[in-house]
Design an enzyme around this catalytic site. Structure first.
Site, PDB file in Angstrom:
ATOM      1  N   GLU A  60       0.814  -1.215   0.000  1.00 41.33           N
ATOM      2  CA  GLU A  60       0.000   0.000   0.000  1.00 41.33           C
ATOM      3  C   GLU A  60       0.848   1.265   0.000  1.00 41.33           C
ATOM      4  O   GLU A  60       0.353   2.359   0.263  1.00 41.33           O
ATOM      5  CB  GLU A  60      -0.961  -0.002   1.196  1.00 41.33           C
ATOM      6  CG  GLU A  60      -1.971  -1.137   1.104  1.00 41.33           C
ATOM      7  CD  GLU A  60      -3.106  -0.995   2.099  1.00 41.33           C
ATOM      8  OE1 GLU A  60      -3.270   0.078   2.700  1.00 41.33           O
ATOM      9  OE2 GLU A  60      -3.820  -1.990   2.272  1.00 41.33           O
TER      10      GLU A  60
ATOM     11  N   LYS B 271      -9.363   5.577   4.467  1.00 38.35           N
ATOM     12  CA  LYS B 271      -8.090   4.850   4.581  1.00 38.35           C
ATOM     13  C   LYS B 271      -7.747   4.294   3.204  1.00 38.35           C
ATOM     14  O   LYS B 271      -8.538   3.537   2.638  1.00 38.35           O
ATOM     15  CB  LYS B 271      -8.254   3.702   5.589  1.00 38.35           C
ATOM     16  CG  LYS B 271      -7.043   2.792   5.698  1.00 38.35           C
ATOM     17  CD  LYS B 271      -7.331   1.586   6.595  1.00 38.35           C
ATOM     18  CE  LYS B 271      -6.122   0.660   6.633  1.00 38.35           C
ATOM     19  NZ  LYS B 271      -6.390  -0.606   7.326  1.00 38.35           N
TER      20      LYS B 271
ATOM     21  N   LYS C 230     -15.491  -1.479   3.596  1.00 42.97           N
ATOM     22  CA  LYS C 230     -14.832  -1.879   2.346  1.00 42.97           C
ATOM     23  C   LYS C 230     -15.926  -2.438   1.444  1.00 42.97           C
ATOM     24  O   LYS C 230     -16.525  -3.483   1.766  1.00 42.97           O
ATOM     25  CB  LYS C 230     -13.809  -2.978   2.628  1.00 42.97           C
ATOM     26  CG  LYS C 230     -12.552  -2.531   3.375  1.00 42.97           C
ATOM     27  CD  LYS C 230     -11.790  -3.781   3.824  1.00 42.97           C
ATOM     28  CE  LYS C 230     -10.334  -3.508   4.145  1.00 42.97           C
ATOM     29  NZ  LYS C 230      -9.703  -4.695   4.793  1.00 42.97           N
TER      30      LYS C 230
ATOM     31  N   GLU D  20      -7.053  -0.731  14.643  1.00 43.16           N
ATOM     32  CA  GLU D  20      -7.966  -1.604  13.881  1.00 43.16           C
ATOM     33  C   GLU D  20      -7.645  -3.066  14.186  1.00 43.16           C
ATOM     34  O   GLU D  20      -6.468  -3.419  14.313  1.00 43.16           O
ATOM     35  CB  GLU D  20      -7.746  -1.290  12.395  1.00 43.16           C
ATOM     36  CG  GLU D  20      -8.642  -2.044  11.429  1.00 43.16           C
ATOM     37  CD  GLU D  20      -8.336  -1.612   9.989  1.00 43.16           C
ATOM     38  OE1 GLU D  20      -8.041  -0.414   9.749  1.00 43.16           O
ATOM     39  OE2 GLU D  20      -8.381  -2.478   9.105  1.00 43.16           O
TER      40      GLU D  20
ATOM     41  N   ARG E  99      -8.618  -1.518  -0.555  1.00 42.54           N
ATOM     42  CA  ARG E  99      -8.015  -2.817  -0.284  1.00 42.54           C
ATOM     43  C   ARG E  99      -6.535  -2.743  -0.632  1.00 42.54           C
ATOM     44  O   ARG E  99      -6.071  -1.805  -1.264  1.00 42.54           O
ATOM     45  CB  ARG E  99      -8.677  -3.929  -1.130  1.00 42.54           C
ATOM     46  CG  ARG E  99     -10.162  -4.132  -0.901  1.00 42.54           C
ATOM     47  CD  ARG E  99     -10.564  -4.320   0.536  1.00 42.54           C
ATOM     48  NE  ARG E  99      -9.939  -5.415   1.238  1.00 42.54           N
ATOM     49  CZ  ARG E  99     -10.543  -6.533   1.607  1.00 42.54           C
ATOM     50  NH1 ARG E  99     -11.814  -6.708   1.311  1.00 42.54           N
ATOM     51  NH2 ARG E  99      -9.901  -7.468   2.302  1.00 42.54           N
TER      52      ARG E  99
HETATM   53  C1  LIG Z   1      -6.789  -2.696   3.597  1.00 39.32           C
HETATM   54  C2  LIG Z   1      -6.524  -3.780   4.311  1.00 39.32           C
HETATM   55  O1  LIG Z   1      -5.889  -4.855   3.767  1.00 39.32           O
HETATM   56  P1  LIG Z   1      -6.539  -5.938   2.810  1.00 39.32           P
HETATM   57  O2  LIG Z   1      -7.146  -5.206   1.656  1.00 39.32           O
HETATM   58  O3  LIG Z   1      -5.391  -6.807   2.416  1.00 39.32           O
HETATM   59  O4  LIG Z   1      -7.581  -6.645   3.615  1.00 39.32           O
HETATM   60  C3  LIG Z   1      -6.880  -3.882   5.735  1.00 39.32           C
HETATM   61  O5  LIG Z   1      -6.684  -4.907   6.363  1.00 39.32           O
HETATM   62  O6  LIG Z   1      -7.409  -2.917   6.300  1.00 39.32           O
HETATM   63 MG   LIG Z   2      -7.595  -4.092   8.255  1.00 35.94          MG
END
Ligand SMILES: C=C(OP(=O)(O)O)C(=O)O
Ligand SMILES: [Mg+2]
Length: 432
Positions: free
Chosen positions: A208, A391, A340, A288, A369
């Site tokens: 990321e 985020k 998400k 988190e 993600r």
């Molecule tokens: C963005 C994240 O990772 P992933 O997309 O791999 O779940 C997360 O865990 O907050």
């Molecule tokens: Mg997470």
């Protein structure tokens, strides 16, 4: 009046930021308007989130999406053609019905979310509105600039598990504007890069965009991050705070946690103790997934101990599921939810989760993600819903910057409420 009926739905295979294939869907209307969206993909995934349909056998490491693409073109498209694009809820309900499984495994979460989001885009195009404005009016929300949550060091499943903790991030609740929050965060990011370079530990970036975590302990990462905030000319905890995604399900469950880097096995109480020490010592205002997704008692105990001090976000724990948010509120576990869209699988279910969070008084953080693309839908969703926080990940990776730079553009819109950085964290120690 020109028709808001869907005339054509086309999906194709495109590629994400990890080099994996993913699904893109176009939704066309009879009046010529069109919407397009691409499915993101997670690496640290909750077991109760919508699952992507992947295939390919040995090809592409079994990560291909030809089946998911075919499902859109052959199963979803025929059902959508002729429907009113403004009926997002009805269309999403139909997608859910066609799939017929609990975790969207038949049609594929990737096929479902690309198509659901493309429908939302097409509806915005029909209304001749930018997506954020369509979202705000469709769901009766006041659009507002979010507080950015940006990764400085990656870790966990996004960095070969070099450190256990997945995201070492900063937020700038003390910034006056969104622009200033970005500027201060970029100063911290570059200061952190300089520290790593000086130590001879500069080894690129994680999935990321946060710096690759060459550390000998999780705590060394926290110390370095605090140092980077200072090197950026800030007093840690004044304008800038630290936020962490522990992503604890990746290295433990209710029966125990294994800190691989420190070669330590601990139980739930041990995890809570370590996190408590970090909260004491470092300017952490948001955490988190502090405990694993099956560790209900642990999440309850952690929230009881620290819920009036820090924001506690359920990601793998709540998987953008309205029912789980309501249950968590009853259980007094967490005080915020990560939203998400592809965990839910449809726009309607993600918005329902957001609304459930509002009902129970939980904060919401719209999130990308770890596998992303140029798609900026989540920027518009966070602003249009007035979610308060976003985020996304960090500098150095353009699939992340596409989203942040879209925020920069949108802060010029007069109808979007001003950035109030401190507001989302007002019930933490940062601002009582
Ligand atoms: C963005 C994240 O990772 P992933 O997309 O791999 O779940 C997360 O865990 O907050
Ligand atoms: Mg997470």
């Amino acid at each position: 009046m020109s028709s808001s009926k869907i005339s054509k739905v086309v999906a194709r295979r495109v590629w994400d930021s990890r080099g994996n294939p993913t699904v893109e869907t176009d939704v066309y209307l009879e009046n010529g308007a069109m919407g397009r969206a691409i499915a993101p993909a997670g690496a640290s995934r909750g077991t109760r989130e919508a699952v992507d349909l992947r295939d390919g056998g040995d090809r592409l490491g079994g990560m291909d999406v030809q089946g998911a693409v075919a499902n859109v073109n052959e199963k979803l498209a025929p059902a959508m053609i002729g429907r009113d694009v403004l009926d997002q809820k009805g269309i999403d309900a139909q997608l859910i019905e066609i799939d017929g499984t609990k975790l969207k495994s038949a049609i594929g979460g990737n096929a479902m979310i690309a198509t659901s989001l493309a429908t939302l885009h097409a509806a915005a195009a029909y209304n001749e509105k930018p997506l954020w404005a369509h979202v705000a009016s469709a769901y009766g929300r006041k659009p507002t600039m979010p507080l950015p949550e940006i990764q400085i060091f990656g870790g966990g499943a996004h960095a070969g598990r070099r450190v256990d903790v997945q995201d070492f991030m900063v937020m700038v609740p003390g910034a006056e504007t969104f622009d200033e929050a970005m500027e201060i965060t970029s100063n911290v990011y570059r200061a952190a890069g300089k520290i790593m370079a000086k130590r001879g530990h500069m080894a690129g970036v994680a999935d990321e965009g946060g710096w690759w975590p060459v550390f000998s302990s999780n705590e060394e990462a926290l110390e370095t991050l605090t140092q980077a905030i200072e090197d950026a000319g800030e007093v840690p905890g004044e304008r800038v705070i630290i936020s962490l995604d522990i992503a604890a399900s990746e290295f433990g469950n209710k029966d125990g946690y294994k800190l691989a880097l420190e070669d330590r096995a601990i139980d739930t109480d041990g995890m809570i103790e370590i996190l408590g020490k970090w909260i004491e010592k470092y300017p952490i205002a948001s955490i988190e997934d502090p405990l694993a997704e099956d560790d209900v008692a642990g999440n309850q105990a952690f929230t009881k101990a620290f819920g009036d001090k820090v924001q506690i976000i359920g990601d793998d724990y709540l998987v953008t599921n309205a029912e789980l948010v309501r249950q968590a509120a009853k259980d007094k576990a967490c005080n915020a939810v990560l939203v998400k869209v592809n965990q839910a699988g449809t726009v309607s279910e993600a918005v329902e989760t957001f609304e459930a969070a509002n009902e129970v008084g939980y904060r919401s953080i719209v999130s990308a993600r770890s596998g992303e693309t140029e798609d900026v839908s989540i920027t518009h969703l966070s602003i249009g819903l007035g979610a308060g926080q976003l985020k996304v990940g960090s500098f150095t990776r353009s699939e992340r910057m596409a989203k942040w730079n879209e925020c920069i553009r949108l802060q010029e819109e007069k109808e979007i409420g001003a950035f109030v950085g401190g507001e989302p964290l007002k019930n933490t120690w940062w601002k009582k």
